[in-house]
Design an enzyme around this catalytic site. Structure first.
Site, PDB file in Angstrom:
ATOM      1  N   ASP A   1     -11.482   3.856   0.914  1.00  0.00           N
ATOM      2  CA  ASP A   1     -12.127   4.632  -0.136  1.00  0.00           C
ATOM      3  C   ASP A   1     -11.170   5.761  -0.504  1.00  0.00           C
ATOM      4  O   ASP A   1     -10.022   5.800  -0.027  1.00  0.00           O
ATOM      5  CB  ASP A   1     -13.508   5.133   0.305  1.00  0.00           C
ATOM      6  CG  ASP A   1     -13.465   6.228   1.356  1.00  0.00           C
ATOM      7  OD1 ASP A   1     -12.366   6.582   1.855  1.00  0.00           O
ATOM      8  OD2 ASP A   1     -14.546   6.747   1.697  1.00  0.00           O
TER       9      ASP A   1
ATOM     10  N   CYS B   1     -11.401   5.122   5.733  1.00  0.00           N
ATOM     11  CA  CYS B   1     -12.202   6.057   4.951  1.00  0.00           C
ATOM     12  C   CYS B   1     -11.962   7.436   5.569  1.00  0.00           C
ATOM     13  O   CYS B   1     -11.097   7.582   6.429  1.00  0.00           O
ATOM     14  CB  CYS B   1     -13.682   5.673   4.896  1.00  0.00           C
ATOM     15  SG  CYS B   1     -14.629   5.844   6.418  1.00  0.00           S
TER      16      CYS B   1
ATOM     17  N   THR C   1     -13.476   9.311   7.783  1.00  0.00           N
ATOM     18  CA  THR C   1     -13.599   9.348   9.248  1.00  0.00           C
ATOM     19  C   THR C   1     -13.381   7.991   9.890  1.00  0.00           C
ATOM     20  O   THR C   1     -13.190   7.907  11.096  1.00  0.00           O
ATOM     21  CB  THR C   1     -14.995   9.833   9.669  1.00  0.00           C
ATOM     22  OG1 THR C   1     -15.963   8.892   9.188  1.00  0.00           O
ATOM     23  CG2 THR C   1     -15.276  11.235   9.154  1.00  0.00           C
TER      24      THR C   1
ATOM     25  N   HIS D   1      -9.740  -6.992  24.759  1.00  0.00           N
ATOM     26  CA  HIS D   1     -11.065  -7.248  25.319  1.00  0.00           C
ATOM     27  C   HIS D   1     -12.129  -7.595  24.285  1.00  0.00           C
ATOM     28  O   HIS D   1     -13.068  -8.327  24.601  1.00  0.00           O
ATOM     29  CB  HIS D   1     -11.538  -6.046  26.131  1.00  0.00           C
ATOM     30  CG  HIS D   1     -10.770  -5.847  27.386  1.00  0.00           C
ATOM     31  ND1 HIS D   1     -11.123  -4.903  28.313  1.00  0.00           N
ATOM     32  CD2 HIS D   1      -9.656  -6.461  27.879  1.00  0.00           C
ATOM     33  CE1 HIS D   1     -10.269  -4.942  29.336  1.00  0.00           C
ATOM     34  NE2 HIS D   1      -9.368  -5.875  29.080  1.00  0.00           N
TER      35      HIS D   1
ATOM     36  N   HIS E   1     -14.036 -11.962  28.854  1.00  0.00           N
ATOM     37  CA  HIS E   1     -14.280 -11.255  27.597  1.00  0.00           C
ATOM     38  C   HIS E   1     -14.838 -12.197  26.523  1.00  0.00           C
ATOM     39  O   HIS E   1     -15.545 -11.745  25.629  1.00  0.00           O
ATOM     40  CB  HIS E   1     -13.010 -10.567  27.114  1.00  0.00           C
ATOM     41  CG  HIS E   1     -12.430  -9.663  28.141  1.00  0.00           C
ATOM     42  ND1 HIS E   1     -13.059  -8.514  28.567  1.00  0.00           N
ATOM     43  CD2 HIS E   1     -11.290  -9.757  28.871  1.00  0.00           C
ATOM     44  CE1 HIS E   1     -12.329  -7.929  29.499  1.00  0.00           C
ATOM     45  NE2 HIS E   1     -11.255  -8.659  29.700  1.00  0.00           N
TER      46      HIS E   1
END
Length: 148
Positions: A8, A65, A67, A98, A133
């Site tokens: 963004d 973005c 954060t 993992h 995993h």
């Protein structure tokens, strides 16, 4: 290898740096936008990159973005996507080894460019370990498919 990238407006500058970094390494990059700092909605770009990866048209995705939180939430709504928000190289390594993450998310306003490029390199360096995993990845798929 082909990497789909998107952001963004808050992640635009870092996305551009990541794109340039990958292209300098000879990696094919498909840029799904955005293409400026004009305000846009992160979910649109998260979905575009996530669908590209889920459809097998790119090996991995990188989303940015402000954060990294919102765009990772949006990407993770696409079936088959395991998007991981990473703020350091250890998290990037472990999410590949993992969690078999296929989309890396970064915070454009909270992660310095140098660190972000190190995170990208680490994410692309490691492979999924499988083994115990895989059972957990299968459980994530069961959640997606309403079986868990």
């Amino acid at each position: 290898m082909k990497i789909a990238v998107g952001s963004d407006h808050g992640g635009f500058a870092l996305k551009e740096a990541v794109k340039k970094h990958l292209e300098a390494k000879g990696i094919e990059v498909e840029d799904f936008g955005c293409y400026s700092t004009e305000s846009v909605d992160y979910a649109v770009y998260g979905a575009k990159v996530a669908h590209c990866v889920a459809d097998g048209k790119a090996d991995y995705g990188v989303l940015v973005c402000s954060t990294g939180i919102g765009i990772s939430m949006a990407a993770n709504k696409v079936k088959g996507i395991r998007a991981a928000l990473c703020s350091d190289t250890h998290a990037a390594e472990m999410t590949r080894r993992h969690n078999n993450a296929n989309v890396l998310c970064l915070g454009g306003l909270v992660t310095e460019e140098k660190t972000a490029l190190e995170i990208v390199d680490t994410f692309l360096k490691f492979d999924f370990e499988g083994g115990r995993h895989q059972r957990r990845i299968d459980q994530i798929a069961d959640i997606e498919n309403g079986r868990l």
